[in-house]
Write an enzyme that holds these catalytic residues in place. Structure first.
Site, PDB file in Angstrom:
ATOM      1  N   LYS A   1       0.836  -1.218   0.000  1.00  0.00           N
ATOM      2  CA  LYS A   1       0.000   0.000   0.000  1.00  0.00           C
ATOM      3  C   LYS A   1       0.861   1.255   0.000  1.00  0.00           C
ATOM      4  O   LYS A   1       0.384   2.354  -0.267  1.00  0.00           O
ATOM      5  CB  LYS A   1      -0.924   0.011   1.229  1.00  0.00           C
ATOM      6  CG  LYS A   1      -2.172  -0.847   1.055  1.00  0.00           C
ATOM      7  CD  LYS A   1      -3.108  -0.687   2.250  1.00  0.00           C
ATOM      8  CE  LYS A   1      -4.357  -1.548   2.101  1.00  0.00           C
ATOM      9  NZ  LYS A   1      -5.166  -1.536   3.344  1.00  0.00           N
TER      10      LYS A   1
ATOM     11  N   HIS B   1      -1.755  -3.308  -4.776  1.00  0.00           N
ATOM     12  CA  HIS B   1      -0.954  -3.358  -3.542  1.00  0.00           C
ATOM     13  C   HIS B   1      -0.446  -4.774  -3.260  1.00  0.00           C
ATOM     14  O   HIS B   1       0.585  -4.953  -2.615  1.00  0.00           O
ATOM     15  CB  HIS B   1      -1.712  -2.770  -2.341  1.00  0.00           C
ATOM     16  CG  HIS B   1      -2.718  -3.675  -1.691  1.00  0.00           C
ATOM     17  ND1 HIS B   1      -3.989  -3.852  -2.171  1.00  0.00           N
ATOM     18  CD2 HIS B   1      -2.631  -4.462  -0.588  1.00  0.00           C
ATOM     19  CE1 HIS B   1      -4.647  -4.694  -1.392  1.00  0.00           C
ATOM     20  NE2 HIS B   1      -3.849  -5.086  -0.425  1.00  0.00           N
TER      21      HIS B   1
ATOM     22  N   HIS C   1      -2.969 -12.622  -0.298  1.00  0.00           N
ATOM     23  CA  HIS C   1      -3.933 -12.388   0.791  1.00  0.00           C
ATOM     24  C   HIS C   1      -5.304 -11.895   0.336  1.00  0.00           C
ATOM     25  O   HIS C   1      -6.229 -11.861   1.134  1.00  0.00           O
ATOM     26  CB  HIS C   1      -3.340 -11.485   1.884  1.00  0.00           C
ATOM     27  CG  HIS C   1      -3.287 -10.023   1.559  1.00  0.00           C
ATOM     28  ND1 HIS C   1      -2.311  -9.473   0.761  1.00  0.00           N
ATOM     29  CD2 HIS C   1      -4.081  -8.990   1.929  1.00  0.00           C
ATOM     30  CE1 HIS C   1      -2.500  -8.175   0.667  1.00  0.00           C
ATOM     31  NE2 HIS C   1      -3.575  -7.850   1.356  1.00  0.00           N
ATOM     32  N   HIS C   2      -5.460 -11.528  -0.957  1.00  0.00           N
ATOM     33  CA  HIS C   2      -6.802 -11.175  -1.454  1.00  0.00           C
ATOM     34  C   HIS C   2      -7.329 -12.181  -2.472  1.00  0.00           C
ATOM     35  O   HIS C   2      -8.334 -11.915  -3.146  1.00  0.00           O
ATOM     36  CB  HIS C   2      -6.821  -9.764  -2.037  1.00  0.00           C
ATOM     37  CG  HIS C   2      -6.727  -8.702  -0.978  1.00  0.00           C
ATOM     38  ND1 HIS C   2      -7.701  -8.517  -0.015  1.00  0.00           N
ATOM     39  CD2 HIS C   2      -5.769  -7.767  -0.715  1.00  0.00           C
ATOM     40  CE1 HIS C   2      -7.349  -7.525   0.789  1.00  0.00           C
ATOM     41  NE2 HIS C   2      -6.170  -7.055   0.384  1.00  0.00           N
TER      42      HIS C   2
ATOM     43  N   ASP D   1      -7.040 -10.875   8.448  1.00  0.00           N
ATOM     44  CA  ASP D   1      -7.109  -9.473   8.031  1.00  0.00           C
ATOM     45  C   ASP D   1      -8.546  -9.003   7.870  1.00  0.00           C
ATOM     46  O   ASP D   1      -8.917  -7.938   8.348  1.00  0.00           O
ATOM     47  CB  ASP D   1      -6.346  -9.313   6.706  1.00  0.00           C
ATOM     48  CG  ASP D   1      -6.325  -7.872   6.231  1.00  0.00           C
ATOM     49  OD1 ASP D   1      -6.146  -6.971   7.066  1.00  0.00           O
ATOM     50  OD2 ASP D   1      -6.471  -7.655   5.012  1.00  0.00           O
TER      51      ASP D   1
HETATM   52  P1  C2E Z   1      -8.631  -3.104   4.220  1.00  0.00           P
HETATM   53  O1  C2E Z   1      -9.418  -1.911   4.633  1.00  0.00           O
HETATM   54  O2  C2E Z   1      -7.507  -3.504   5.107  1.00  0.00           O
HETATM   55  O3  C2E Z   1      -9.649  -4.303   4.067  1.00  0.00           O
HETATM   56  C1  C2E Z   1      -9.188  -5.623   3.942  1.00  0.00           C
HETATM   57  C2  C2E Z   1     -10.302  -6.523   3.478  1.00  0.00           C
HETATM   58  O4  C2E Z   1     -11.327  -6.617   4.451  1.00  0.00           O
HETATM   59  C3  C2E Z   1     -11.002  -6.068   2.205  1.00  0.00           C
HETATM   60  O5  C2E Z   1     -10.317  -6.462   1.049  1.00  0.00           O
HETATM   61  C4  C2E Z   1     -12.329  -6.812   2.316  1.00  0.00           C
HETATM   62  O6  C2E Z   1     -12.166  -8.177   1.972  1.00  0.00           O
HETATM   63  C5  C2E Z   1     -12.584  -6.752   3.800  1.00  0.00           C
HETATM   64  N1  C2E Z   1     -13.435  -5.573   4.112  1.00  0.00           N
HETATM   65  C6  C2E Z   1     -13.044  -4.430   4.697  1.00  0.00           C
HETATM   66  N2  C2E Z   1     -14.075  -3.598   4.833  1.00  0.00           N
HETATM   67  C7  C2E Z   1     -15.162  -4.215   4.291  1.00  0.00           C
HETATM   68  C8  C2E Z   1     -16.535  -3.843   4.131  1.00  0.00           C
HETATM   69  O7  C2E Z   1     -16.977  -2.747   4.517  1.00  0.00           O
HETATM   70  N3  C2E Z   1     -17.367  -4.757   3.538  1.00  0.00           N
HETATM   71  C9  C2E Z   1     -16.904  -5.945   3.117  1.00  0.00           C
HETATM   72  N4  C2E Z   1     -17.768  -6.814   2.558  1.00  0.00           N
HETATM   73  N5  C2E Z   1     -15.606  -6.336   3.251  1.00  0.00           N
HETATM   74  C10 C2E Z   1     -14.744  -5.463   3.826  1.00  0.00           C
HETATM   75  P2  C2E Z   1     -10.589  -5.712  -0.335  1.00  0.00           P
HETATM   76  O8  C2E Z   1     -12.046  -5.504  -0.549  1.00  0.00           O
HETATM   77  O9  C2E Z   1      -9.852  -6.482  -1.378  1.00  0.00           O
HETATM   78  O10 C2E Z   1      -9.913  -4.317  -0.138  1.00  0.00           O
HETATM   79  C11 C2E Z   1      -8.536  -4.161  -0.071  1.00  0.00           C
HETATM   80  C12 C2E Z   1      -8.181  -2.803   0.394  1.00  0.00           C
HETATM   81  O11 C2E Z   1      -8.683  -1.850  -0.549  1.00  0.00           O
HETATM   82  C13 C2E Z   1      -8.809  -2.389   1.726  1.00  0.00           C
HETATM   83  O12 C2E Z   1      -8.019  -2.876   2.777  1.00  0.00           O
HETATM   84  C14 C2E Z   1      -8.814  -0.896   1.614  1.00  0.00           C
HETATM   85  O13 C2E Z   1      -7.553  -0.338   1.886  1.00  0.00           O
HETATM   86  C15 C2E Z   1      -9.114  -0.673   0.134  1.00  0.00           C
HETATM   87  N6  C2E Z   1     -10.559  -0.502  -0.100  1.00  0.00           N
HETATM   88  C16 C2E Z   1     -11.467  -1.454  -0.389  1.00  0.00           C
HETATM   89  N7  C2E Z   1     -12.681  -0.902  -0.572  1.00  0.00           N
HETATM   90  C17 C2E Z   1     -12.544   0.434  -0.410  1.00  0.00           C
HETATM   91  C18 C2E Z   1     -13.451   1.550  -0.458  1.00  0.00           C
HETATM   92  O14 C2E Z   1     -14.644   1.412  -0.695  1.00  0.00           O
HETATM   93  N8  C2E Z   1     -12.917   2.790  -0.233  1.00  0.00           N
HETATM   94  C19 C2E Z   1     -11.611   2.978   0.025  1.00  0.00           C
HETATM   95  N9  C2E Z   1     -11.187   4.206   0.268  1.00  0.00           N
HETATM   96  N10 C2E Z   1     -10.724   1.939   0.110  1.00  0.00           N
HETATM   97  C20 C2E Z   1     -11.180   0.692  -0.107  1.00  0.00           C
HETATM   98 FE    FE Z   2      -4.614  -5.995   1.429  1.00  0.00          FE
HETATM   99 FE    FE Z   3      -4.823  -5.078   6.789  1.00  0.00          FE
END
Ligand code: C2E
Ligand code: FE
Ligand code: FE
Ligand code: SIN
Ligand code: SIN
Ligand code: SIN
Length: 364
Positions: free
Chosen positions: A226, A251, A277-278, A306
């Site tokens: 990131k 990332h 991890h994703h 995570d």
């Molecule tokens: P992160 O915030 O560390 O979230 C890691 C993972 O947790 C996400 O991977 C997702 O699988 C789950 N997760 C986190 N918050 C939610 C949620 O509100 N609903 C659901 N259903 N799952 C959630 P993911 O989706 O591959 O996202 C990877 C990273 O991308 C996130 O890491 C975050 O940094 C960013 N990201 C994802 N969605 C958004 C978004 O809508 N807005 C912003 N600003 N960043 C986002």
């Molecule tokens: Fe990640």
């Molecule tokens: Fe994390």
């Protein structure tokens, strides 16, 4: 025992002692050897605990752990003065602490005690031999005991040094992993928890301690990639649009690139974790759309750790979810997003998971 017998015994033990890698076992060996060559009833190795101002028995023949105030008794005197002491009639020596005998039901007659120092001359502890079977202690006994005590001191110092290096290394990894996410409001404790959740799963699967410790340190590095994501995307308050999302997904590959060329096994594990991890169990994840066991086990563990912690936490783009909702949501995604066996293991041990969360709570 004749002088010759003593020398034979020392020489035959020397090889065994020099090969022993484990400090605790080495200290037991040295105490056993001292008991034999000095012909005493018991030996104890007291370590100095500067926080509690106590001396405690790291090794003790025939008794449970003993703790004494660092300024009490014969051992306390030796620790404080930094001098060896021979006491051939314990009960007539005012320095002798009769309390310990009273508690253990043992009758101390004579004592030989020597201080143990590190290379800088700081006190590490006291080595004590009690109740010489014949006569009292003599100069030869003191000489031999000092020799064995020297081995004990080196072993102790080495093991403490190794522990310090390991701790510093662990902390450096944790701090650097956190620094990579510093723009994110993700807390230091988030990455500590992700590491501990991953270790918990590895432990329950029966991996060796060393491997469990490795995943505890590798999992926190999952998001180091990131560091290459622009703030406008990383810190966006709302949902990401399609092109922002394409960049965000990188990332995983960024992290892999940062870590992959290291010769360290730990960093190689971390590279795989960053890459995988994703990924999702049904093949719909990113960056490679791997499915099932094509995804490395370390990546599958970190994914669960995570997401669990991310959902319970506040993010710029979401509020924290209540625990029940997180559990239901993640169980629903068993076999879709997550490794079904690992999900079962994780939620079968939810009480331990909660304990980790409580112990490493985010500060307000
Ligand atoms: P992160 O915030 O560390 O979230 C890691 C993972 O947790 C996400 O991977 C997702 O699988 C789950 N997760 C986190 N918050 C939610 C949620 O509100 N609903 C659901 N259903 N799952 C959630 P993911 O989706 O591959 O996202 C990877 C990273 O991308 C996130 O890491 C975050 O940094 C960013 N990201 C994802 N969605 C958004 C978004 O809508 N807005 C912003 N600003 N960043 C986002
Ligand atoms: Fe990640
Ligand atoms: Fe994390
Ligand atoms: C003492 O050093 O006075 C008591 C410790 C012991 O007997 O083990
Ligand atoms: C850490 O605090 O660095 C990891 C947590 C632990 O090992 O207890
Ligand atoms: C997003 O589109 O904001 C990330 C959520 C997803 O597509 O999985």
């Amino acid at each position: 025992m004749t002088e010759l017998e003593r020398i034979r015994l020392l020489l035959s033990s020397a090889e065994k002692i020099s090969r022993e890698q484990d400090t605790d076992r080495l200290l037991v060996m040295l105490s056993d050897l001292a008991r034999e060559v000095l012909e005493v009833d018991r030996c104890s190795l007291f370590l100095y605990d500067p926080d509690k101002e106590e001396l405690w028995t790291k090794v003790a023949h025939g008794v449970e752990e003993i703790r004494v105030p660092a300024d009490s008794g014969i051992v306390g005197w030796v620790a404080k003065k930094g001098e060896s002491l021979v006491v051939n009639d314990a009960y007539s020596d005012p320095r002798f602490n009769k309390e310990v005998d009273r508690e253990t039901g043992y009758k101390t007659r004579n004592i030989l005690a020597i201080p143990l120092f590190d290379k800088k001359g700081n006190i590490l502890g006291v080595f004590q031999a009690v109740n010489k079977l014949k006569n009292g202690f003599n100069e030869k006994d003191l000489e031999l005991f000092t020799l064995l005590g020297g081995y004990a001191s080196s072993a102790l110092e080495n093991s403490m040094l190794q522990k310090k290096i390991k701790e510093a290394y662990k902390e450096a990894i944790m701090r650097l992993s956190h620094a990579a996410e510093y723009k994110d409001p993700e807390t230091y404790n988030h990455i500590v928890r992700v590491g501990l959740f991953a270790r918990l799963m590895a432990e329950k699967l029966g991996y060796e301690k060393e491997t469990c410790d490795s995943i505890m340190l590798a999992a926190p590095m999952h998001d180091v990639g990131k560091i290459g994501i622009p703030d406008a995307i990383l810190l966006k308050k709302g949902r990401l649009n399609d092109w922002e999302w394409e960049i965000m997904k990188k990332h995983t590959l960024n992290g892999y690139e940062i870590l992959k060329d290291s010769s360290s096994e730990l960093l190689q594990m971390a590279a795989i974790v960053a890459l995988d991890h994703h990924e999702k169990w049904d093949g719909t994840g990113y960056p490679n759309g791997k499915r099932g066991e094509e995804i490395s086990i370390w990546g599958r563990m970190t994914a669960i750790a995570d997401v669990f912690d991310a959902l319970l936490s506040k993010r710029p783009y979401k509020d924290p979810w209540p625990l029940e909702k997180v559990v239901d949501h993640m169980k629903d995604l068993k076999e879709k997003q997550f490794d079904p066996q690992l999900i079962d293991i994780f939620f079968d041990n939810l009480d331990e998971v909660i304990k980790i969360r409580e112990r490493y709570r985010d500060e307000e």
